[in-house]
Write an enzyme that holds these catalytic residues in place. Sequence first.
Site, PDB file in Angstrom:
ATOM      1  N   HIS A 200     -10.366  -5.724  -2.678  1.00 36.79           N
ATOM      2  CA  HIS A 200     -11.430  -5.628  -1.702  1.00 36.79           C
ATOM      3  C   HIS A 200     -12.744  -4.862  -2.199  1.00 36.79           C
ATOM      4  O   HIS A 200     -12.695  -3.620  -2.312  1.00 36.79           O
ATOM      5  CB  HIS A 200     -10.894  -4.642  -0.332  1.00 36.79           C
ATOM      6  CG  HIS A 200      -9.875  -5.590   0.403  1.00 36.79           C
ATOM      7  ND1 HIS A 200     -10.165  -6.751   0.819  1.00 36.79           N
ATOM      8  CD2 HIS A 200      -8.493  -5.410   0.542  1.00 36.79           C
ATOM      9  CE1 HIS A 200      -9.187  -7.352   1.581  1.00 36.79           C
ATOM     10  NE2 HIS A 200      -7.888  -6.400   1.322  1.00 36.79           N
TER      11      HIS A 200
ATOM     12  N   GLU B 257       0.707  -1.413   0.325  1.00 32.41           N
ATOM     13  CA  GLU B 257       0.115   0.067   0.153  1.00 32.41           C
ATOM     14  C   GLU B 257       0.898   1.108   0.047  1.00 32.41           C
ATOM     15  O   GLU B 257       0.475   2.024   0.954  1.00 32.41           O
ATOM     16  CB  GLU B 257      -1.085   0.009   1.068  1.00 32.41           C
ATOM     17  CG  GLU B 257      -2.040  -1.150   1.001  1.00 32.41           C
ATOM     18  CD  GLU B 257      -2.793  -1.569   2.586  1.00 32.41           C
ATOM     19  OE1 GLU B 257      -2.650  -0.795   3.307  1.00 32.41           O
ATOM     20  OE2 GLU B 257      -3.425  -2.617   2.223  1.00 32.41           O
TER      21      GLU B 257
ATOM     22  N   ASN C 142       2.096  -4.679  -3.440  1.00 33.34           N
ATOM     23  CA  ASN C 142       0.701  -4.974  -3.215  1.00 33.34           C
ATOM     24  C   ASN C 142       0.000  -3.720  -2.915  1.00 33.34           C
ATOM     25  O   ASN C 142       0.466  -2.868  -2.000  1.00 33.34           O
ATOM     26  CB  ASN C 142       0.507  -6.172  -2.188  1.00 33.34           C
ATOM     27  CG  ASN C 142      -0.612  -6.856  -1.922  1.00 33.34           C
ATOM     28  OD1 ASN C 142      -1.383  -7.209  -3.027  1.00 33.34           O
ATOM     29  ND2 ASN C 142      -1.138  -6.934  -0.701  1.00 33.34           N
TER      30      ASN C 142
ATOM     31  N   GLU D 122      -6.026 -10.418  -2.285  1.00 31.69           N
ATOM     32  CA  GLU D 122      -7.039 -10.366  -1.199  1.00 31.69           C
ATOM     33  C   GLU D 122      -8.537 -10.114  -1.653  1.00 31.69           C
ATOM     34  O   GLU D 122      -9.130  -9.304  -0.983  1.00 31.69           O
ATOM     35  CB  GLU D 122      -6.500  -8.990  -0.410  1.00 31.69           C
ATOM     36  CG  GLU D 122      -5.179  -9.214  -0.031  1.00 31.69           C
ATOM     37  CD  GLU D 122      -4.692  -7.932   0.764  1.00 31.69           C
ATOM     38  OE1 GLU D 122      -5.637  -7.226   1.589  1.00 31.69           O
ATOM     39  OE2 GLU D 122      -3.275  -7.530   1.024  1.00 31.69           O
TER      40      GLU D 122
ATOM     41  N   ASP E 236     -12.262  -9.956  -1.649  1.00 27.25           N
ATOM     42  CA  ASP E 236     -13.440 -10.273  -1.203  1.00 27.25           C
ATOM     43  C   ASP E 236     -14.351  -9.177  -1.668  1.00 27.25           C
ATOM     44  O   ASP E 236     -14.244  -8.010  -2.271  1.00 27.25           O
ATOM     45  CB  ASP E 236     -13.369 -10.138   0.439  1.00 27.25           C
ATOM     46  CG  ASP E 236     -12.685  -8.905   0.938  1.00 27.25           C
ATOM     47  OD1 ASP E 236     -12.764  -7.772   0.559  1.00 27.25           O
ATOM     48  OD2 ASP E 236     -12.152  -8.806   2.088  1.00 27.25           O
TER      49      ASP E 236
HETATM   50  O1  9MR Z   1      -7.178  -9.059   7.602  1.00 23.33           O
HETATM   51  C1  9MR Z   1      -6.429  -8.100   8.219  1.00 23.33           C
HETATM   52  C2  9MR Z   1      -7.260  -7.629   9.602  1.00 23.33           C
HETATM   53  O2  9MR Z   1      -7.420  -8.885  10.332  1.00 23.33           O
HETATM   54  C3  9MR Z   1      -6.309  -6.575  10.335  1.00 23.33           C
HETATM   55  O3  9MR Z   1      -7.076  -6.187  11.590  1.00 23.33           O
HETATM   56  C4  9MR Z   1      -6.351  -5.495   9.329  1.00 23.33           C
HETATM   57  C5  9MR Z   1      -5.651  -4.258  10.022  1.00 23.33           C
HETATM   58  O4  9MR Z   1      -5.266  -3.261   9.057  1.00 23.33           O
HETATM   59  O5  9MR Z   1      -5.497  -5.995   8.332  1.00 23.33           O
HETATM   60  C6  9MR Z   1      -6.138  -7.004   7.398  1.00 23.33           C
HETATM   61  O6  9MR Z   1      -5.765  -7.163   6.190  1.00 23.33           O
HETATM   62  C7  9MR Z   1      -5.259  -6.244   5.475  1.00 23.33           C
HETATM   63  C8  9MR Z   1      -3.835  -6.776   4.713  1.00 23.33           C
HETATM   64  O7  9MR Z   1      -3.184  -7.146   5.764  1.00 23.33           O
HETATM   65  C9  9MR Z   1      -3.527  -5.442   3.689  1.00 23.33           C
HETATM   66  N1  9MR Z   1      -4.810  -5.050   2.995  1.00 23.33           N
HETATM   67  C10 9MR Z   1      -5.940  -4.617   3.484  1.00 23.33           C
HETATM   68  C11 9MR Z   1      -6.254  -5.833   4.543  1.00 23.33           C
HETATM   69  C12 9MR Z   1      -7.849  -5.532   5.293  1.00 23.33           C
HETATM   70  O8  9MR Z   1      -7.467  -4.427   6.089  1.00 23.33           O
END
Ligand code: 9MR
Length: 448
Positions: A234, A157, A198, A262, A264
């Site tokens: 997402h 990011e 990513n 990722e 969803d």
């Molecule tokens: O799925 C992850 C969640 O359990 C955490 O609380 C969150 C914190 O920012 O991160 C989530 O995963 C993220 C991923 O590492 C990077 N892209 C966005 C995802 C969703 O927030």
Amino acid sequence: MRSLRTGLSLAALVTCLATLFTAPAAHAAETPLRDLAAAKGKVMGTAVTGSKLTGTYGDIAGREFNALTPGNAMKWGSVEPTRGSFDWAEADRIVDFAEAHGQQVRGHTLVWHNQNPSWLTNGSWTPAQLSQLMNDHIALEVGRYKGRLATWDVVNEPFDEDGTYRQTLWYNGLGADYIAQALTAARAADPSAKLYINDYNVEGVNAKSTALYNLVRSLKERGVPIDGVGLQAHLILGQVPSTMRQNIQRFADLGVDVAITELDIRMQLPSDSAKLTQQAADYKAVMNACLAVSRCVGVTVWGFTDSDSWIPDTFPGQGAATPYDENYAPKPAYHAIAESLGGGTTTPPPTDACTAAYSVTSQWNTGFTGQVRIACSGAALSSWEASWTFGAGQRLTQAWNASCTQSGATVTCSNAPYNGTVPDGGSVTFGFNGSWSGGNPVPVVTLG
Ligand code: 9MR
């Protein structure tokens, strides 16, 4: 047959079986997604939580997917919560599980602005110290798993929505060159791992994905090691970007791989059949965009079950974003993924069982409203009791259409005098209010 002769009616027998088998078997006769994907030379992965890799969760993760991404376990804040003191337990567990199941692992993630340890984010560092910290972290973590991980999300990011660099600890301290430094350090620590950048909201052609494109082009020109880009995906129901395939293709044309990392697709709760049908079409559209480009190596979903998804905690009132429901029943999205990978196109017969599905229908700062829907197909109930364990200290404050009690973390709800009967093909719903703080994860409901 003997039980029938003793006078137990068929209806009672069905009821009894329904009570015993509340968690439906997930269509074992269908070809697992991982086999369909492998036949096409593609990755079909899922993010996982290491502590959950047993029971039904572990069975599905092992059976259906040929790649795993630790959802949180490899983030800096997870592995080095205190400076110099490391916790690799969950990350190791996931890598061990993957190896035991013949799965790839996607390391996630080395350099990010979130989920860093507070000693790092609260420290004040000179650029030289920051660079050293970053390089040492990469050398240590990538080195630990050297030769065992297929891929690393090295930088996560790096961009804002308008395509400018995100102001982070790394960018502010080291300038945009932190990205090249991180990639170079990762390559040195494990020359066989594919190295990715990513990001999210880069699935279609837009200002952010164009900034990423320009970055990758310039890294390639400079000879910085970069093997691929991860498009997180997402997405929101009905909003798959129409330019996704074109966007994947333009990255591929730069000479890098592309992965959907990722995926969803979230919706406003409660879900209904129209939303689930739209979601299936959306999943298929993403799969097809990847399958259309040979350098798109595959798709990873961000959690395979609605019971293990970040969405309800982050977007109150939204959820149902993954291919399996909270009770591990495959949703239309699952079948859409299978179809896009060349799997059977017939809708499977309904499972003979009664199941209970928990959902949060609204949530505010301290409270929430939830519901449980008990549905029967090929079975029936004449009375029911639904129970679950709250995982984050939630308390039930009020219930309707059921009589509920809470003891410790365990909630038990039995039918009201007027709604004990759930006919074959029918359902009943009851509701409740509760309080929460910190988190409000969705529990799995057991029907008894
Ligand atoms: O799925 C992850 C969640 O359990 C955490 O609380 C969150 C914190 O920012 O991160 C989530 O995963 C993220 C991923 O590492 C990077 N892209 C966005 C995802 C969703 O927030």
